[in-house]
Design a protein around this motif. Structure first.
Motif, PDB file in Angstrom:
ATOM      1  N   SER A   1      18.524  27.147 -24.471  1.00 28.06           N
ATOM      2  CA  SER A   1      18.303  27.551 -25.855  1.00 28.06           C
ATOM      3  C   SER A   1      18.284  29.063 -25.997  1.00 28.06           C
ATOM      4  N   LYS A   2      18.988  29.551 -27.001  1.00 25.99           N
ATOM      5  CA  LYS A   2      19.007  30.983 -27.293  1.00 25.99           C
ATOM      6  C   LYS A   2      17.781  31.396 -28.111  1.00 25.99           C
ATOM      7  N   ASN A   3      17.240  30.463 -28.853  1.00 21.15           N
ATOM      8  CA  ASN A   3      16.122  30.781 -29.756  1.00 21.15           C
ATOM      9  C   ASN A   3      15.045  29.708 -29.708  1.00 21.15           C
ATOM     10  N   PRO A   4      14.425  29.490 -28.543  1.00 17.09           N
ATOM     11  CA  PRO A   4      13.495  28.367 -28.394  1.00 17.09           C
ATOM     12  C   PRO A   4      12.245  28.433 -29.258  1.00 17.09           C
ATOM     13  N   PHE A   5      11.812  29.620 -29.659  1.00 19.54           N
ATOM     14  CA  PHE A   5      10.531  29.722 -30.357  1.00 19.54           C
ATOM     15  C   PHE A   5      10.665  30.273 -31.778  1.00 19.54           C
ATOM     16  N   ASP A   6      11.839  30.094 -32.372  1.00 21.18           N
ATOM     17  CA  ASP A   6      12.022  30.534 -33.753  1.00 21.18           C
ATOM     18  C   ASP A   6      11.306  29.627 -34.745  1.00 21.18           C
ATOM     19  N   SER A   7      11.197  28.340 -34.423  1.00 21.27           N
ATOM     20  CA  SER A   7      10.523  27.389 -35.299  1.00 21.27           C
ATOM     21  C   SER A   7      10.155  26.157 -34.475  1.00 21.27           C
ATOM     22  N   TRP A   8       9.373  25.248 -35.070  1.00 19.97           N
ATOM     23  CA  TRP A   8       9.014  24.035 -34.342  1.00 19.97           C
ATOM     24  C   TRP A   8      10.247  23.184 -34.048  1.00 19.97           C
ATOM     25  N   VAL A   9      11.259  23.297 -34.925  1.00 13.56           N
ATOM     26  CA  VAL A   9      12.489  22.539 -34.719  1.00 13.56           C
ATOM     27  C   VAL A   9      13.259  23.063 -33.510  1.00 13.56           C
ATOM     28  N   THR A  10      13.410  24.385 -33.411  1.00 12.79           N
ATOM     29  CA  THR A  10      14.140  24.949 -32.273  1.00 12.79           C
ATOM     30  C   THR A  10      13.392  24.687 -30.965  1.00 12.79           C
ATOM     31  N   CYS A  11      12.074  24.657 -31.027  1.00 16.89           N
ATOM     32  CA  CYS A  11      11.282  24.405 -29.828  1.00 16.89           C
ATOM     33  C   CYS A  11      11.458  22.954 -29.372  1.00 16.89           C
ATOM     34  N   ALA A  12      11.468  22.021 -30.325  1.00 15.54           N
ATOM     35  CA  ALA A  12      11.677  20.613 -29.984  1.00 15.54           C
ATOM     36  C   ALA A  12      13.067  20.411 -29.389  1.00 15.54           C
ATOM     37  N   TYR A  13      14.061  21.021 -29.985  1.00 14.23           N
ATOM     38  CA  TYR A  13      15.426  20.971 -29.441  1.00 14.23           C
ATOM     39  C   TYR A  13      15.436  21.486 -28.003  1.00 14.23           C
ATOM     40  N   SER A  14      14.779  22.611 -27.799  1.00 10.49           N
ATOM     41  CA  SER A  14      14.807  23.265 -26.490  1.00 10.49           C
ATOM     42  C   SER A  14      14.196  22.391 -25.415  1.00 10.49           C
ATOM     43  N   VAL A  15      13.036  21.791 -25.709  1.00 12.21           N
ATOM     44  CA  VAL A  15      12.400  20.889 -24.747  1.00 12.21           C
ATOM     45  C   VAL A  15      13.339  19.735 -24.420  1.00 12.21           C
ATOM     46  N   SER A  16      14.006  19.207 -25.446  1.00 12.39           N
ATOM     47  CA  SER A  16      14.944  18.110 -25.244  1.00 12.39           C
ATOM     48  C   SER A  16      16.069  18.515 -24.295  1.00 12.39           C
ATOM     49  N   PHE A  17      16.620  19.698 -24.480  1.00  5.21           N
ATOM     50  CA  PHE A  17      17.725  20.153 -23.641  1.00  5.21           C
ATOM     51  C   PHE A  17      17.252  20.483 -22.235  1.00  5.21           C
ATOM     52  N   TRP A  18      16.031  21.005 -22.083  1.00  6.92           N
ATOM     53  CA  TRP A  18      15.504  21.272 -20.743  1.00  6.92           C
ATOM     54  C   TRP A  18      15.338  19.969 -19.967  1.00  6.92           C
ATOM     55  N   MET A  19      14.872  18.933 -20.665  1.00  9.38           N
ATOM     56  CA  MET A  19      14.714  17.640 -20.019  1.00  9.38           C
ATOM     57  C   MET A  19      16.072  17.045 -19.643  1.00  9.38           C
ATOM     58  N   ILE A  20      17.047  17.174 -20.538  1.00  4.60           N
ATOM     59  CA  ILE A  20      18.382  16.647 -20.257  1.00  4.60           C
ATOM     60  C   ILE A  20      18.973  17.306 -19.019  1.00  4.60           C
ATOM     61  N   SER A  21      18.842  18.615 -18.909  1.00  3.01           N
ATOM     62  CA  SER A  21      19.418  19.332 -17.767  1.00  3.01           C
ATOM     63  C   SER A  21      18.810  18.867 -16.454  1.00  3.01           C
ATOM     64  N   ARG A  22      17.489  18.724 -16.424  1.00  7.43           N
ATOM     65  CA  ARG A  22      16.810  18.392 -15.174  1.00  7.43           C
ATOM     66  C   ARG A  22      16.864  16.885 -14.872  1.00  7.43           C
ATOM     67  N   LEU A  23      16.509  16.061 -15.856  1.00 11.85           N
ATOM     68  CA  LEU A  23      16.300  14.634 -15.600  1.00 11.85           C
ATOM     69  C   LEU A  23      17.531  13.774 -15.842  1.00 11.85           C
ATOM     70  N   PHE A  24      18.465  14.268 -16.620  1.00 13.18           N
ATOM     71  CA  PHE A  24      19.675  13.488 -16.894  1.00 13.18           C
ATOM     72  C   PHE A  24      20.859  14.008 -16.080  1.00 13.18           C
ATOM     73  N   GLN A  25      21.253  15.254 -16.337  1.00 13.91           N
ATOM     74  CA  GLN A  25      22.457  15.785 -15.701  1.00 13.91           C
ATOM     75  C   GLN A  25      22.273  15.988 -14.201  1.00 13.91           C
ATOM     76  N   ASN A  26      21.222  16.703 -13.814  1.00 12.88           N
ATOM     77  CA  ASN A  26      21.017  16.995 -12.399  1.00 12.88           C
ATOM     78  C   ASN A  26      20.791  15.711 -11.590  1.00 12.88           C
ATOM     79  N   ALA A  27      20.149  14.721 -12.224  1.00 10.45           N
ATOM     80  CA  ALA A  27      19.918  13.450 -11.538  1.00 10.45           C
ATOM     81  C   ALA A  27      21.240  12.753 -11.225  1.00 10.45           C
ATOM     82  N   ARG A  28      22.124  12.706 -12.186  1.00  8.08           N
ATOM     83  CA  ARG A  28      23.411  12.051 -11.972  1.00  8.08           C
ATOM     84  C   ARG A  28      24.279  12.810 -10.974  1.00  8.08           C
ATOM     85  N   TYR A  29      24.186  14.095 -11.009  1.00 10.58           N
ATOM     86  CA  TYR A  29      24.918  14.923 -10.036  1.00 10.58           C
ATOM     87  C   TYR A  29      24.458  14.601  -8.618  1.00 10.58           C
TER      88      TYR A  29
END
Length: 425
Positions: free
Chosen positions: A172-200
């Motif tokens: 995320s380029k702007n994780p703490f601009d609003s509660w929405v951007t923060c929720a998005y950011s947490v979602s993408f951090w989880m996807i990178s670690r638990l979804f993508q890296n796991a499948r790799y």
């Protein structure tokens, strides 16, 4: 109520409950493999320096395109081994001019009928194929991105491991601009670690994420693009899985993406995503499962499971409602297994999932910022909104009209890196 109807509700409810738990259990087991960086640290088979065409798709992005292009020219990679191209797609602002001033090769496209990123990419791919200068791979970006300086170095490593398609880590380029951007950011951090890296780590295909990925030029010529729906990345991933090809993962090749600032921007963007997701699922899920069982192909199976997410969300809604509500005159719809109908179990599952989030963020060394504590709460509000979004997206899956998300968060790569340093002090 007729006995036959009572039995239909009885078994349907039990089946849906089992499906939801099995689906969640599958994803949890797979996610365990995301905690290791074993595959990331595997040495490449060769040391070839691949050449890249860096392609940025832009529609009315004058506010952000300049910094994006500048970040690409700051990549720590031989300058003669890459060029930067911008598609100014149906632009009515100064996107083309700003991109040229930043040093990119700009191609302006005007087509009032074939709108959207997928069509723009297909148009530009054909032009790249016909150029005198040849590239080993093409890397795709969005105009609102910023790119880590090691991006091409990490991508080059994965290509040298034998992958023809590689996805980078979308942050995320702007994780703490609003509660929405923060929720998005947490979602993408989880996807990178638990979804993508796991499948790799498991050796099955990862999913393309729309930006920050590379494709072998030869593969693209061989397969063609043809991914022109509202989620062109998901469509192309499904096509790759059907041909037995895998998407690799470069966890350290980071692309910073601008997240929507307001809930309504998020609402419209995610409806578009779910329209595309539902469309791709309706066209590819069955084919993927057939291939999975016929060829014993785990990548095809996993890709098919991923496409069933809209079904899972709708089943989860039904299961949750049936857990708390008794239908007048009807047996307990979860009586077949008291555990499925036990509100305490559903609450325990929700608590465990919520605890998983700070654990992921701590592991990724992002826990220092206290604003994330509030985000753990708002993330679940954001997650719950996927239920109506899924319903709307599924109903509108045949609507292919592309909608643009406006980007305004202009920030330099240096400012972003400095902000990350401060957050981790």
């Amino acid at each position: 109520m007729p006995e036959s109807l009572r039995m239909i509700i009885y078994f349907l409810s039990a089946f849906i409950s089992l499906f939801v738990f099995a689906y969640g259990g599958y994803y949890f087991v797979v996610s365990i493999f995301g905690w290791s960086d074993r595959q990331t640290n595997v040495m490449p088979k060769t040391n070839k320096i691949h050449t890249f065409a860096l392609l940025v798709a832009a529609h009315n992005e004058e506010a952000v395109i300049g910094e994006m292009v500048k970040s690409l020219f700051k990549l720590h990679y031989p300058k003669e081994a890459f060029d930067v191209y911008v598609i100014a797609d149906n632009c009515t602002d100064a996107t083309a001019e700003v991109a040229r001033n930043a040093g990119a090769y700009v191609y302006e496209r005007t087509n009032a009928t074939l709108k959207g990123k997928g069509h723009a990419l297909e148009w530009m791919f054909d032009k790249i194929f016909k150029m005198d200068k040849k590239y080993d791979s093409i890397s795709i970006f969005d105009a609102d991105n910023l790119v880590s300086q090691n991006y091409l170095t990490e991508m080059n490593k994965e290509l040298n491991k034998g992958y023809d398609v590689v996805q980078g880590s979308v942050d995320s380029k702007n994780p703490f601009d609003s509660w929405v951007t923060c929720a998005y950011s947490v979602s993408f951090w989880m996807i990178s670690r638990l979804f993508q890296n796991a499948r790799y780590n498991l050796g099955i295909t990862c999913q393309l994420s729309g930006t920050g990925f590379v494709i072998s030029t030869e593969l693209l010529k061989e397969m063609g693009w043809g991914a022109t729906c509202l989620t062109e990345d998901m469509e192309f991933t499904a096509k790759l899985a059907l041909t037995g090809r895998k998407v690799g993962w470069a966890h350290k090749a980071v692309v910073y993406d601008e997240k929507p600032l307001t809930f309504m921007q998020s609402w419209h963007q995610r409806i578009r995503w779910m329209q595309g997701h539902s469309d791709v699922a309706s066209r590819f899920a069955k084919k993927l499962f057939i291939k999975a069982f016929k060829d014993k192909d785990l990548s095809a199976f996993d890709c098919g499971v991923y496409l069933l997410q809209p079904v899972k969300i709708l089943c989860l809604l039904f299961a949750t409602v049936m857990t708390w509500v008794k239908v007048t005159g009807v047996i307990d719809v979860f009586e077949i297994s008291k555990a499925f109908g036990d509100p305490q179990l559903w609450s325990a599952v929700a608590v465990l999932q919520m605890m998983y989030i700070p654990f992921v963020i701590t592991y990724e060394k992002r826990m220092i910022n206290l604003r994330l504590i509030w985000c753990y709460v708002t993330f679940w509000l954001y997650s719950l909104t996927w239920i109506p979004i899924t319903v709307i997206g599924w109903l509108k899956k045949d609507n292919k009209e592309w909608s643009h998300t406006k980007h305004t968060r202009s920030i330099t790569l240096e400012e972003l890196e400095e902000a990350e340093k401060i957050q981790n002090i």
